[in-house]
Design an enzyme around this catalytic site. Structure first.
Site, PDB file in Angstrom:
ATOM      1  N   GLY A  10       0.868  -1.185   0.000  1.00 37.75           N
ATOM      2  CA  GLY A  10       0.000   0.000   0.000  1.00 37.75           C
ATOM      3  C   GLY A  10       0.894   1.221   0.000  1.00 37.75           C
ATOM      4  N   GLY A  13      -0.515   4.581  -0.917  1.00 34.14           N
ATOM      5  CA  GLY A  13      -1.804   4.901  -0.298  1.00 34.14           C
ATOM      6  C   GLY A  13      -1.719   6.103   0.637  1.00 34.14           C
ATOM      7  CG  ASP A  86      -1.879  -6.961  -8.993  1.00 33.86           C
ATOM      8  OD1 ASP A  86      -2.303  -6.968  -7.812  1.00 33.86           O
ATOM      9  OD2 ASP A  86      -2.617  -7.022  -9.981  1.00 33.86           O
ATOM     10  CD  GLU A 220     -12.358  11.406  13.425  1.00 27.37           C
ATOM     11  OE1 GLU A 220     -11.467  11.620  12.609  1.00 27.37           O
ATOM     12  OE2 GLU A 220     -13.074  10.393  13.419  1.00 27.37           O
ATOM     13  CG  ASP A 239     -13.696   4.101  11.537  1.00 34.35           C
ATOM     14  OD1 ASP A 239     -12.761   3.473  10.998  1.00 34.35           O
ATOM     15  OD2 ASP A 239     -13.729   5.341  11.614  1.00 34.35           O
ATOM     16  CG  HIS A 244      -9.141   4.122  17.734  1.00 40.48           C
ATOM     17  ND1 HIS A 244      -8.056   3.334  17.416  1.00 40.48           N
ATOM     18  CD2 HIS A 244      -9.535   4.676  16.553  1.00 40.48           C
ATOM     19  CE1 HIS A 244      -7.802   3.424  16.115  1.00 40.48           C
ATOM     20  NE2 HIS A 244      -8.701   4.219  15.569  1.00 40.48           N
TER      21      HIS A 244
HETATM   22  C1  BG6 Z   1      -9.015   5.801  12.329  1.00 40.43           C
HETATM   23  C2  BG6 Z   1     -10.410   5.765  11.773  1.00 40.43           C
HETATM   24  O1  BG6 Z   1      -8.702   4.579  12.948  1.00 40.43           O
HETATM   25  O2  BG6 Z   1      -8.911   6.847  13.285  1.00 40.43           O
HETATM   26  C3  BG6 Z   1     -10.759   7.115  11.162  1.00 40.43           C
HETATM   27  O3  BG6 Z   1     -10.491   4.761  10.782  1.00 40.43           O
HETATM   28  C4  BG6 Z   1     -10.544   8.214  12.157  1.00 40.43           C
HETATM   29  O4  BG6 Z   1     -12.104   7.118  10.709  1.00 40.43           O
HETATM   30  C5  BG6 Z   1      -9.156   8.126  12.752  1.00 40.43           C
HETATM   31  O5  BG6 Z   1     -10.711   9.438  11.478  1.00 40.43           O
HETATM   32  C6  BG6 Z   1      -8.997   9.128  13.876  1.00 40.43           C
HETATM   33  O6  BG6 Z   1      -7.655   9.127  14.264  1.00 40.43           O
HETATM   34  P1  BG6 Z   1      -7.048  10.363  15.040  1.00 40.43           P
HETATM   35  O7  BG6 Z   1      -5.677   9.938  15.413  1.00 40.43           O
HETATM   36  O8  BG6 Z   1      -7.071  11.516  14.080  1.00 40.43           O
HETATM   37  O9  BG6 Z   1      -7.953  10.605  16.199  1.00 40.43           O
END
Ligand code: BG6
Length: 497
Positions: A10, A13, A86, A220, A239, A244
């Site tokens: 990646g 990316g 690839d 966010e 997500d 997290h």
């Molecule tokens: C990622 C999520 O793991 O964490 C994202 O996939 C999110 O959607 C991001 O925006 C937030 O990370 P941070 O470090 O900016 O809080």
């Protein structure tokens, strides 16, 4: 220091240009924590090293805000290489990849490798299978390690994550698998253990007798941007919460580890995740709120109003989508330490501001207020500011100056990011460095993921039975109404911006 190649699948990316290459720049060129370190970016599009380098210099400037001087670029660019492959279809191409890495390694005695899977999860098993088939992993004699860093999402459900894990452990040693959760690389998350276990005043009070509730909030301003295709199948629960927020909860709620080594820390975290009370249809009705943003307005830094699109109008999002972009949940850790203490988790996209904060709210003084002269005193509060400001503060009560006994809340604050000399490493810097050092405590172990997926799957099963009324909050606002106690945000804490 042993030479090491970071092989990034990646390699062109978003993650590579926004996070991984800047992290390498800081680690190698700026802080000089790693030497003899280089990057081989692997991508499908044909490119020479020179083309990759010139493109990445632009990307660093435009996407990562890292504008390097000619001197800085001269330090970084010779460390960057590119290989066209690839990686999903070209099985034989892995032989060429191995040759290329060996060629890069030929001048060194000790050659370690970190393979970083910065690709969609559908490619994880295929890449690892190919690495294994070609003998490119598993040759660890301590120094010539071959470690594999697996980006999130680690699966999309308990079943899927279990299958992925089973495949990985059939090909790799557990000690070589580094499951990335970039929040664990954030400086202030590591500070949670330091503050808890390094201060006589907190640990004795760290239980249901003295703590009223815990709030873990990660909001966010950004919407889903160009990631609608992925996000519309995930939602904020998978997500953000599955990884997290539950990792933060585990660090707050865990018992003291026997030692600060990776296994002792992860042993304690997993017990917390195991003790999460599953939701039932009844508790989901009162303790679980999901939301999705509609259109809205936000004021930018220049004071101009910016119009924001609704989630359902975002690129590659189903116009009828019922995917949640906001979640509130009130959950419980059913053990002797935490019985009866609610943990509130909140996470939303397109909120009024970006902020990750953990609030430990202590109970009010027990019994009646001892002195009526004091009036109403606020309960004490310990707050970890994870980002964007980094630090923590403790709210206590003191006498207002020039009054008899009027009390006011006083904030005792440590603002790490306000320190002039402070320049905390980015999460990905820590993760690359600690994977190199073999410190797995900043990476999730499979049993942690197993229990967090089990909890999340339970919620999804309940959701299957209802259709939510979306959208239910305006982009740029505070999300749908939730029964959170006290103010979620208290601007007064920001004494040190
Ligand atoms: C990622 C999520 O793991 O964490 C994202 O996939 C999110 O959607 C991001 O925006 C937030 O990370 P941070 O470090 O900016 O809080």
């Amino acid at each position: 220091m042993k030479a090491c190649t970071l092989v990034i699948f990646g390699g062109t990316g978003d993650l590579t240009k926004r996070k991984l290459i800047p992290a390498v720049y800081h680690l190698v060129c700026d802080r000089k924590q790693l030497q003899n370190f280089r990057v081989l970016a692997v991508g499908r599009r044909p490119k020479t090293d020179d083309l990759f380098r010139s493109e990445i210099r632009e990307d660093l400037k435009n996407d990562a805000g890292l504008q390097l001087t000619d001197k800085q670029w001269a330090d970084l660019s010779p460390l960057l290489f590119y290989e066209t492959l690839d990686f999903a279809a070209d099985t034989d191409g892995y032989v060429r990849l191995e040759d290329r890495i060996c060629h890069m390694e030929r001048d060194e005695d000790i050659n370690a490798r970190l393979y970083y899977l910065a690709v969609g999860p559908e490619h994880f098993t295929g890449i690892v299978q190919n690495l294994s088939d070609k003998g490119m992993v598993g040759r660890d004699n301590g120094e010539c390690f071959r470690r594999v860093l697996v980006e999130k999402p680690f699966g999309t459900s308990l079943q899927d994550a279990t299958a992925l894990n089973r495949h990985l452990v059939s090909l790799l040693d557990e000690k070589d698998i580094f499951r990335v959760d970039h929040y664990l690389g954030k400086e202030m998350l590591q500070n949670i253990l330091a503050v808890r276990f390094g201060n006589a005043v907190f640990e004795p009070l760290w239980n249901h007798r003295h703590i009223d509730h815990v709030k873990i909030i990660s909001n966010e301003i950004l919407g889903v941007g160009g990631r609608g295709g992925y996000f519309d199948h995930a939602g904020v629960l998978k997500d953000m919460v599955q990884n997290h927020l539950l990792q933060m909860l585990a660090l707050i709620a865990m018992e003291p580890p026997v030692q600060l080594d990776p296994e002792s820390i992860r042993n304690e975290k997993v017990k917390v995740l195991q003790a999460l009370r599953p939701f039932t249809s009844a508790s989901a009705k009162t303790d679980l709120i999901r939301g999705q943003y509609g259109k809205g307005d936000i004021m930018n830094a220049e004071g101009d109003v910016q119009h924001l699109a609704a989630y359902r109008s975002e690129d590659r999002v189903d116009p009828q989508s019922v995917t949640e972009t906001f979640i509130f949940l009130k959950t419980w850790v059913d053990n002797l330490r935490w019985g009866g203490v609610p943990f509130y988790l909140v996470s939303g996209k397109r909120m009024r501001r970006k902020e990750t904060t953990i609030v430990i709210q202590f109970k009010p003084l027990s019994g009646m207020q001892p002195y009526p002269e004091f009036g109403n005193t606020a309960a004490n509060r310990l707050v970890f500011n994870i980002q964007p400001r980094e630090g923590f503060h403790f709210a206590v009560n003191g006498k207002s100056p020039e009054t008899d006994w009027a009390m006011e809340e006083v904030i005792m604050e440590y603002c790490q990011s306000c320190r002039i000399d402070n320049n905390s490493p980015e999460a990905y810097e820590r993760l690359i460095l600690e994977a190199y050092r073999n410190n797995a405590s900043l990476f999730a172990r499979w049993d942690e993921l197993y229990h967090s997926w089990r909890f999340i799957d339970g919620i999804h099963q309940i959701w299957q039975t209802e259709t939510p009324k979306f959208p239910n909050y305006a982009a740029g606002g505070d999300g749908p109404e939730t029964p959170l106690p006290d103010d979620v945000w208290n601007e007064d804490y920001r004494s040190c911006d």
